[in-house]
Design a protein around this motif. Structure first.
Motif, PDB file in Angstrom:
ATOM      1  N   TYR A  70       0.878  -1.161   0.000  1.00 10.12           N
ATOM      2  CA  TYR A  70       0.000   0.000   0.000  1.00 10.12           C
ATOM      3  C   TYR A  70       0.918   1.213   0.000  1.00 10.12           C
ATOM      4  O   TYR A  70       1.725   1.399   0.908  1.00 10.12           O
ATOM      5  CB  TYR A  70      -0.899  -0.005   1.235  1.00 10.12           C
ATOM      6  CG  TYR A  70      -1.744   1.235   1.388  1.00 10.12           C
ATOM      7  CD1 TYR A  70      -2.869   1.427   0.591  1.00 10.12           C
ATOM      8  CD2 TYR A  70      -1.427   2.196   2.326  1.00 10.12           C
ATOM      9  CE1 TYR A  70      -3.649   2.560   0.728  1.00 10.12           C
ATOM     10  CE2 TYR A  70      -2.197   3.334   2.466  1.00 10.12           C
ATOM     11  CZ  TYR A  70      -3.306   3.510   1.670  1.00 10.12           C
ATOM     12  OH  TYR A  70      -4.068   4.636   1.798  1.00 10.12           O
ATOM     13  N   GLU A  97      -2.834   0.643  -4.007  1.00 12.91           N
ATOM     14  CA  GLU A  97      -2.518  -0.669  -3.453  1.00 12.91           C
ATOM     15  C   GLU A  97      -2.051  -1.549  -4.594  1.00 12.91           C
ATOM     16  O   GLU A  97      -2.663  -1.579  -5.659  1.00 12.91           O
ATOM     17  CB  GLU A  97      -3.740  -1.294  -2.787  1.00 12.91           C
ATOM     18  CG  GLU A  97      -3.428  -2.649  -2.187  1.00 12.91           C
ATOM     19  CD  GLU A  97      -4.634  -3.288  -1.527  1.00 12.91           C
ATOM     20  OE1 GLU A  97      -4.651  -4.527  -1.466  1.00 12.91           O
ATOM     21  OE2 GLU A  97      -5.539  -2.574  -1.097  1.00 12.91           O
ATOM     22  N   SER A 144      -1.192  -5.399  -5.607  1.00 11.02           N
ATOM     23  CA  SER A 144      -1.262  -6.828  -5.314  1.00 11.02           C
ATOM     24  C   SER A 144      -0.447  -7.506  -6.394  1.00 11.02           C
ATOM     25  O   SER A 144      -0.936  -7.737  -7.497  1.00 11.02           O
ATOM     26  CB  SER A 144      -2.705  -7.318  -5.338  1.00 11.02           C
ATOM     27  OG  SER A 144      -3.451  -6.650  -4.369  1.00 11.02           O
ATOM     28  N   GLY A 185      -3.885  -9.917  -2.194  1.00  8.79           N
ATOM     29  CA  GLY A 185      -3.865  -8.558  -1.670  1.00  8.79           C
ATOM     30  C   GLY A 185      -3.997  -8.597  -0.164  1.00  8.79           C
ATOM     31  O   GLY A 185      -3.923  -9.648   0.469  1.00  8.79           O
ATOM     32  N   GLN A 217      -9.535  -7.762   3.869  1.00  6.16           N
ATOM     33  CA  GLN A 217     -10.450  -6.617   3.932  1.00  6.16           C
ATOM     34  C   GLN A 217     -10.222  -5.795   5.204  1.00  6.16           C
ATOM     35  O   GLN A 217     -10.280  -4.572   5.174  1.00  6.16           O
ATOM     36  CB  GLN A 217     -11.907  -7.101   3.858  1.00  6.16           C
ATOM     37  CG  GLN A 217     -12.917  -5.982   3.780  1.00  6.16           C
ATOM     38  CD  GLN A 217     -12.734  -5.110   2.543  1.00  6.16           C
ATOM     39  OE1 GLN A 217     -12.342  -5.575   1.488  1.00  6.16           O
ATOM     40  NE2 GLN A 217     -13.018  -3.829   2.685  1.00  6.16           N
ATOM     41  N   LYS A 241      -7.149  -3.707   4.579  1.00  7.38           N
ATOM     42  CA  LYS A 241      -7.405  -2.657   3.589  1.00  7.38           C
ATOM     43  C   LYS A 241      -8.002  -1.429   4.256  1.00  7.38           C
ATOM     44  O   LYS A 241      -7.675  -0.305   3.904  1.00  7.38           O
ATOM     45  CB  LYS A 241      -8.351  -3.153   2.498  1.00  7.38           C
ATOM     46  CG  LYS A 241      -7.693  -3.995   1.461  1.00  7.38           C
ATOM     47  CD  LYS A 241      -8.679  -4.352   0.376  1.00  7.38           C
ATOM     48  CE  LYS A 241      -8.027  -5.261  -0.635  1.00  7.38           C
ATOM     49  NZ  LYS A 241      -8.917  -5.572  -1.745  1.00  7.38           N
ATOM     50  N   GLU A 242      -8.879  -1.660   5.207  1.00 10.60           N
ATOM     51  CA  GLU A 242      -9.505  -0.548   5.914  1.00 10.60           C
ATOM     52  C   GLU A 242      -8.548   0.111   6.897  1.00 10.60           C
ATOM     53  O   GLU A 242      -8.668   1.301   7.179  1.00 10.60           O
ATOM     54  CB  GLU A 242     -10.753  -1.036   6.642  1.00 10.60           C
ATOM     55  CG  GLU A 242     -11.837  -1.515   5.689  1.00 10.60           C
ATOM     56  CD  GLU A 242     -12.971  -2.235   6.376  1.00 10.60           C
ATOM     57  OE1 GLU A 242     -12.926  -2.402   7.616  1.00 10.60           O
ATOM     58  OE2 GLU A 242     -13.910  -2.648   5.674  1.00 10.60           O
ATOM     59  N   ASN A 293      -5.096   0.196   6.529  1.00 11.22           N
ATOM     60  CA  ASN A 293      -3.850   0.667   5.914  1.00 11.22           C
ATOM     61  C   ASN A 293      -3.619   2.170   6.049  1.00 11.22           C
ATOM     62  O   ASN A 293      -2.519   2.583   6.415  1.00 11.22           O
ATOM     63  CB  ASN A 293      -3.771   0.236   4.452  1.00 11.22           C
ATOM     64  CG  ASN A 293      -3.292  -1.185   4.305  1.00 11.22           C
ATOM     65  OD1 ASN A 293      -2.687  -1.743   5.205  1.00 11.22           O
ATOM     66  ND2 ASN A 293      -3.574  -1.789   3.170  1.00 11.22           N
ATOM     67  N   SER A 347      -0.540 -12.723   3.217  1.00  6.77           N
ATOM     68  CA  SER A 347      -1.612 -11.752   3.421  1.00  6.77           C
ATOM     69  C   SER A 347      -2.559 -12.216   4.512  1.00  6.77           C
ATOM     70  O   SER A 347      -3.761 -12.183   4.374  1.00  6.77           O
ATOM     71  CB  SER A 347      -2.358 -11.519   2.119  1.00  6.77           C
ATOM     72  OG  SER A 347      -3.385 -10.597   2.292  1.00  6.77           O
TER      73      SER A 347
END
Length: 191
Positions: A4, A19, A21, A31, A34, A37-38, A40, A130
């Protein structure tokens, strides 16, 4: 290994975010989960305090930022002992913009690069599994490839600054900029 990447402005505002991947070998494009991802942007912004401290140190002392690494050196940072960022006039070292690994968060590594204008280029490196926040794998970072990636992104950012239609500090929404950043990520970070 997912990454990221963000360019952070003078006021802590994100100028650009992406981001990556990246596929390694015969693995699928993995990647971040979830949940990560929130998180990062928050993880990245939490490391900005460390980056600011490293940027303005007159004499670098990495003892407060040490990590438990297997080499026994006690530090994973690439600040020279000749002075802090932008402090040494007598050394012909052009690598003082690249800070290397500055922080870690549950197996994720954070690297940074600071432009001479004070823009911060920061990247979170995930593990190839991941696995989320309970992952125990450590991230191995190729410093030379990461440094080259940051230097080319810096050149690309300078070219964007020279655009008369771009206002400094505004988010970069150019699809050409985004495609070039992603191609540089494939070139340098897909190892």
């Amino acid at each position: 290994m997912p990454q990221y990447f963000a360019i952070i402005g003078h006021k802590g505002n994100p100028i650009y975010e992406a981001e990556f991947s990246i596929q390694q070998g015969n693995q699928k494009n993995l990647g971040f989960s979830q949940e990560l991802k929130e998180m990062n942007p928050f993880i990245l912004h939490a490391s900005l305090d460390i980056i600011d401290d490293l940027q303005w140190q007159a004499v670098p002392s990495n003892s407060q930022y040490t990590n438990d690494n297997s080499s026994g050196s006690g530090s994973n940072f690439s600040i020279s002992s000749t002075g802090g960022f932008l402090r040494s006039k007598n050394v012909n070292n052009t690598d003082n913009c690249y800070l290397g690994k500055v922080d870690h968060f549950y197996g994720l590594a954070i690297t940074a690069y600071i432009s001479y204008g004070g823009m911060k280029f920061v990247m979170i490196h995930g593990t190839s599994t991941s696995g989320g926040s309970n992952s125990t794998n450590t991230v191995v970072i190729d410093d030379n490839a990461c440094r080259s990636f940051y230097q080319e992104i810096h050149e690309l950012y300078i070219k964007t600054l020279m655009n008369p239609f771009y206002k400094t500090g505004d988010p970069i929404s150019s699809p050409v900029f985004d495609s070039r950043v992603r191609s540089l990520a494939r070139k340098y970070l897909n190892k």
